[in-house]
Design a protein around this motif. Structure first.
Motif, mmCIF file in Angstrom:
data_model
loop_
_atom_site.group_PDB
_atom_site.id
_atom_site.type_symbol
_atom_site.label_atom_id
_atom_site.label_comp_id
_atom_site.label_asym_id
_atom_site.label_seq_id
_atom_site.Cartn_x
_atom_site.Cartn_y
_atom_site.Cartn_z
ATOM 1 N N SER A 124 0.834 -1.203 0.000
ATOM 2 C CA SER A 124 0.000 0.000 0.000
ATOM 3 C C SER A 124 0.868 1.251 0.000
ATOM 4 O O SER A 124 0.504 2.269 -0.569
ATOM 5 C CB SER A 124 -0.988 -0.013 1.177
ATOM 6 N N GLN A 125 2.064 1.141 0.643
ATOM 7 C CA GLN A 125 2.980 2.289 0.591
ATOM 8 C C GLN A 125 3.442 2.525 -0.841
ATOM 9 O O GLN A 125 3.486 3.660 -1.316
ATOM 10 C CB GLN A 125 4.196 2.046 1.481
ATOM 11 N N LEU A 126 3.757 1.422 -1.511
ATOM 12 C CA LEU A 126 4.207 1.527 -2.902
ATOM 13 C C LEU A 126 3.105 2.153 -3.744
ATOM 14 O O LEU A 126 3.352 3.039 -4.570
ATOM 15 C CB LEU A 126 4.565 0.131 -3.433
ATOM 16 N N HIS A 127 1.882 1.675 -3.489
ATOM 17 C CA HIS A 127 0.730 2.197 -4.214
ATOM 18 C C HIS A 127 0.616 3.707 -3.998
ATOM 19 O O HIS A 127 0.425 4.472 -4.929
ATOM 20 C CB HIS A 127 -0.526 1.490 -3.715
ATOM 21 N N GLN A 128 0.783 4.101 -2.709
ATOM 22 C CA GLN A 128 0.659 5.517 -2.363
ATOM 23 C C GLN A 128 1.734 6.343 -3.049
ATOM 24 O O GLN A 128 1.470 7.412 -3.579
ATOM 25 C CB GLN A 128 0.785 5.646 -0.851
ATOM 26 N N VAL A 129 2.984 5.783 -3.031
ATOM 27 C CA VAL A 129 4.090 6.496 -3.669
ATOM 28 C C VAL A 129 3.819 6.636 -5.157
ATOM 29 O O VAL A 129 4.042 7.699 -5.758
ATOM 30 C CB VAL A 129 5.422 5.754 -3.422
ATOM 31 N N THR A 130 3.305 5.553 -5.759
ATOM 32 C CA THR A 130 3.022 5.595 -7.193
ATOM 33 C C THR A 130 1.951 6.645 -7.478
ATOM 34 O O THR A 130 2.061 7.415 -8.426
ATOM 35 C CB THR A 130 2.542 4.214 -7.682
ATOM 36 N N GLU A 131 0.913 6.650 -6.619
ATOM 37 C CA GLU A 131 -0.157 7.638 -6.795
ATOM 38 C C GLU A 131 0.389 9.056 -6.674
ATOM 39 O O GLU A 131 0.071 9.932 -7.475
ATOM 40 C CB GLU A 131 -1.238 7.438 -5.735
ATOM 41 N N GLU A 132 1.235 9.236 -5.635
ATOM 42 C CA GLU A 132 1.838 10.552 -5.417
ATOM 43 C C GLU A 132 2.649 10.948 -6.632
ATOM 44 O O GLU A 132 2.615 12.090 -7.082
ATOM 45 C CB GLU A 132 2.777 10.481 -4.208
ATOM 46 N N GLN A 133 3.405 9.956 -7.152
ATOM 47 C CA GLN A 133 4.259 10.219 -8.307
ATOM 48 C C GLN A 133 3.401 10.623 -9.503
ATOM 49 O O GLN A 133 3.738 11.561 -10.221
ATOM 50 C CB GLN A 133 5.068 8.951 -8.623
ATOM 51 N N THR A 134 2.288 9.918 -9.678
ATOM 52 C CA THR A 134 1.407 10.229 -10.800
ATOM 53 C C THR A 134 0.833 11.642 -10.645
ATOM 54 O O THR A 134 0.861 12.439 -11.588
ATOM 55 C CB THR A 134 0.240 9.216 -10.861
ATOM 56 N N PHE A 136 2.095 14.007 -8.964
ATOM 57 C CA PHE A 136 3.223 14.934 -9.133
ATOM 58 C C PHE A 136 3.475 15.182 -10.618
ATOM 59 O O PHE A 136 3.643 16.318 -11.043
ATOM 60 C CB PHE A 136 4.458 14.314 -8.472
ATOM 61 N N THR A 137 3.462 14.091 -11.384
ATOM 62 C CA THR A 137 3.741 14.218 -12.819
ATOM 63 C C THR A 137 2.685 15.080 -13.507
ATOM 64 O O THR A 137 3.013 15.973 -14.286
ATOM 65 C CB THR A 137 3.795 12.829 -13.475
ATOM 66 N N TYR A 138 1.403 14.804 -13.184
ATOM 67 C CA TYR A 138 0.339 15.607 -13.799
ATOM 68 C C TYR A 138 0.446 17.074 -13.378
ATOM 69 O O TYR A 138 0.296 17.983 -14.184
ATOM 70 C CB TYR A 138 -1.040 15.062 -13.421
ATOM 71 N N ALA A 139 0.721 17.260 -12.063
ATOM 72 C CA ALA A 139 0.806 18.633 -11.568
ATOM 73 C C ALA A 139 1.971 19.368 -12.224
ATOM 74 O O ALA A 139 1.816 20.510 -12.674
ATOM 75 C CB ALA A 139 0.961 18.622 -10.055
ATOM 76 N N ILE A 140 3.120 18.692 -12.306
ATOM 77 C CA ILE A 140 4.281 19.325 -12.937
ATOM 78 C C ILE A 140 3.984 19.640 -14.387
ATOM 79 O O ILE A 140 4.256 20.739 -14.871
ATOM 80 C CB ILE A 140 5.515 18.393 -12.886
ATOM 81 N N SER A 141 3.399 18.640 -15.093
ATOM 82 C CA SER A 141 3.180 18.864 -16.517
ATOM 83 C C SER A 141 2.207 20.031 -16.715
ATOM 84 O O SER A 141 2.406 20.843 -17.609
ATOM 85 C CB SER A 141 2.683 17.593 -17.197
ATOM 86 N N HIS A 142 1.197 20.099 -15.833
ATOM 87 C CA HIS A 142 0.280 21.228 -15.971
ATOM 88 C C HIS A 142 0.980 22.545 -15.699
ATOM 89 O O HIS A 142 0.856 23.501 -16.447
ATOM 90 C CB HIS A 142 -0.916 21.107 -15.023
ATOM 91 N N ASP A 143 1.741 22.558 -14.594
ATOM 92 C CA ASP A 143 2.326 23.829 -14.193
ATOM 93 C C ASP A 143 3.421 24.297 -15.138
ATOM 94 O O ASP A 143 3.712 25.485 -15.225
ATOM 95 C CB ASP A 143 2.832 23.740 -12.750
ATOM 96 N N LEU A 144 4.041 23.342 -15.858
ATOM 97 C CA LEU A 144 5.030 23.754 -16.861
ATOM 98 C C LEU A 144 4.337 24.111 -18.168
ATOM 99 O O LEU A 144 4.723 25.020 -18.888
ATOM 100 C CB LEU A 144 6.038 22.626 -17.094
ATOM 101 N N MET A 145 3.256 23.372 -18.461
ATOM 102 C CA MET A 145 2.529 23.592 -19.696
ATOM 103 C C MET A 145 1.861 24.960 -19.700
ATOM 104 O O MET A 145 1.788 25.622 -20.733
ATOM 105 C CB MET A 145 1.461 22.500 -19.828
ATOM 106 N N SER A 146 1.415 25.380 -18.523
ATOM 107 C CA SER A 146 0.641 26.607 -18.439
ATOM 108 C C SER A 146 1.416 27.840 -18.930
ATOM 109 O O SER A 146 0.962 28.523 -19.838
ATOM 110 C CB SER A 146 0.152 26.753 -17.006
#
Lengths: 353, 133
Positions: A124-134, A136-146
């Protein structure tokens, strides 16, 4: 006949008893012990032993011989009994061993359950980290794309109108484009700093926050001077943690306290320890700035979360996320209390040294 | 040609507003254009002048303080899920499919477009309004 151990034993019994009867020697009684043990070895029940005894001695008539027969049989019984007692001890030991093994089995089973639980936790920790990573990736891509999108947009406007008003708009667009590029650079720099800080694996030591805050303050001197801020630092505790990470935490908190003020108002910031803290040290960074509305309080620690437009208060929305993450890595916490228009108090909890 | 009576641009990016305004000036059949840096300002504006048929709201997803979906939740509560016949086009740089999926849950959302605002997006909004009328 020789091959039948029971019959052989019967013959030996008769022989041994007769030897004893004739000699009347105590030493010859010992033969009864050997016979009893032999009977046990053969797995003969005690009734069979009695049968052997009776068929050997039933013809006796003289009282002395009858007494001797009784003593011989008593000897055999005593040996048989002793052997049985030994068996019982062995049996007790065996049953102890069985209990032991059962306990071991239980321990092993519990360890197995524990491992399963650990595996589930890790999963479940791995799952959480993966979710966080995902996220993070969407947030970064949005914030750079903007800003990139804005940049492209502004550049594509360039040269559309060639009259005087158009030229003025071109200039505005170019300024905007440069601001967008600056902003992107800042996001990339902040993400870099974030990744670096989170990955920092220094051994935890003792950190004198008086010294640390002195350094933080010295580095922020230009901003403090420019804003005319008053920063009061009271006596602070010595805590446990990684100095480099804790420095980033207090840099971010000070930077926020300096930033979030009404335009033209000089920031007033107090950094102090909370008295009466037990095993943990509590340090408050308090400002008298614009404050945070209650519904937004739990949001400010989220990744890339911002409460203001970039024009009003520039930033990337990474600072408090980083604070919470770094404090977590150092066994600490961060909490906020705030009143809109009156200021905010960030309380950092850290283990005392 | 259906006239777009009111256009609301809700976005925290000042320069995106600038580009959108510049585009809308080149398109015919457009009434008033109102821009808002904060979703809550747009909400306050609509409280004074409620949404109606012919209104188009171009709504950014990621905004500080109140994001696009939170704005819609508040607007739905104030004006009902149909927003009085106004249509909402989400306009975002969000690449997160969850955002697009979430937009399907709102009756008033009639489109989910990537920034920037283009003439094509405006014309699409006009077609949607015409077919609704």
């Amino acid at each position: 006949m020789q091959n039948d151990p029971q019959l052989t034993l019967q013959a030996r019994y008769a022989e041994a008893f007769n030897t004893y009867r004739e000699s009347s020697q105590e030493g010859d009684l010992l033969a009864a012990y050997d016979l009893a043990r032999a009977a046990l070895d053969l797995g003969l029940p005690i009734s069979r032993l009695f049968d052997m005894h009776r068929s050997t001695t039933s013809g006796l008539t003289r009282p002395l011989e009858k007494t001797m027969a009784d003593r011989f049989f008593q000897g055999a019984l005593a040996a048989y009994d002793m052997a049985l007692q030994g068996c019982r001890k062995t049996a007790a030991r065996l049953s102890d061993e069985v209990v032991d093994r059962k306990e071991t089995a239980t321990t092993l089973r519990e360890a197995g359950v524990d491992l399963t639980r650990q595996r589930d936790t890790l999963r479940s920790q791995l799952h959480q980290v993966t979710e966080e990573q995902t996220a993070f990736t969407y947030a970064i891509s949005h914030d750079l794309m903007s800003p990139l999108n804005t940049l492209r947009n502004l550049l594509s406007c360039h040269g559309e109108d060639l009259d005087a008003a158009g030229v003025a708009m071109d200039l505005e667009a170019l300024n905007g484009a440069r601001a967008s590029a600056d902003r992107m650079q800042r996001i990339v720099e902040d993400i870099q700093a974030y990744a670096l800080a989170v990955g920092l694996e220094d051994s935890a030591g003792t950190v004198d926050l008086n010294v640390l805050l002195g350094e933080v303050l010295a580095r922020a001197e230009p901003q403090i001077e420019a804003s005319g801020a008053r920063v009061d630092i009271e006596a602070l505790p010595v805590v446990k943690g990684q100095a480099a990470q804790l420095r980033l935490v207090f840099e971010a908190l000070l930077s926020n306290a300096l930033k979030f003020n009404e335009k033209g108002e000089a920031p007033e910031i107090t950094i102090r320890a909370v008295d009466g803290a037990k095993s943990c040290a509590e340090i408050q960074v308090a400002d008298r700035g614009i404050g945070i509305a209650a519904p937004h309080l739990d949001r400010i620690f989220g990744l890339f979360q911002r409460l203001h437009t970039y024009e009003a208060y520039p930033g990337t929305g990474l600072g408090l996320t980083l604070c919470r993450r770094l404090l977590g890595q150092n066994g600490g916490e961060i909490a906020v209390a705030s009143t809109l228009g009156e200021g905010s108090v960030f309380t950092v909890t850290l283990p005392v040294a | 040609m259906k006239r777009l009576e009111r256009i609301l641009l809700i976005d925290d990016e000042r320069f995106d507003h600038m580009a959108s305004q510049r585009l809308l000036r080149t398109i015919d059949g457009i009434g008033a254009v109102h821009e808002f840096d904060h979703a809550r300002d747009a909400l306050a504006f609509l409280a004074e002048a409620p949404p109606g048929p012919g209104d188009v709201i171009f709504l950014d997803v990621n905004m500080p303080a109140m994001n696009g979906f939170e704005f819609l939740d508040a607007a739905t509560e104030a004006f009902g899920p149909a927003l009085g016949g106004a249509i909402v086009i989400m306009l975002s740089t969000s690449l997160n499919p969850a955002d697009r999926e979430r937009s399907l849950g709102y009756e008033a959302i009639k489109g989910f477009e990537n920034k920037p605002l283009t003439a094509l997006i405006v014309e699409r909004a006009r077609v949607i309004l015409e077919s609704a009328a």
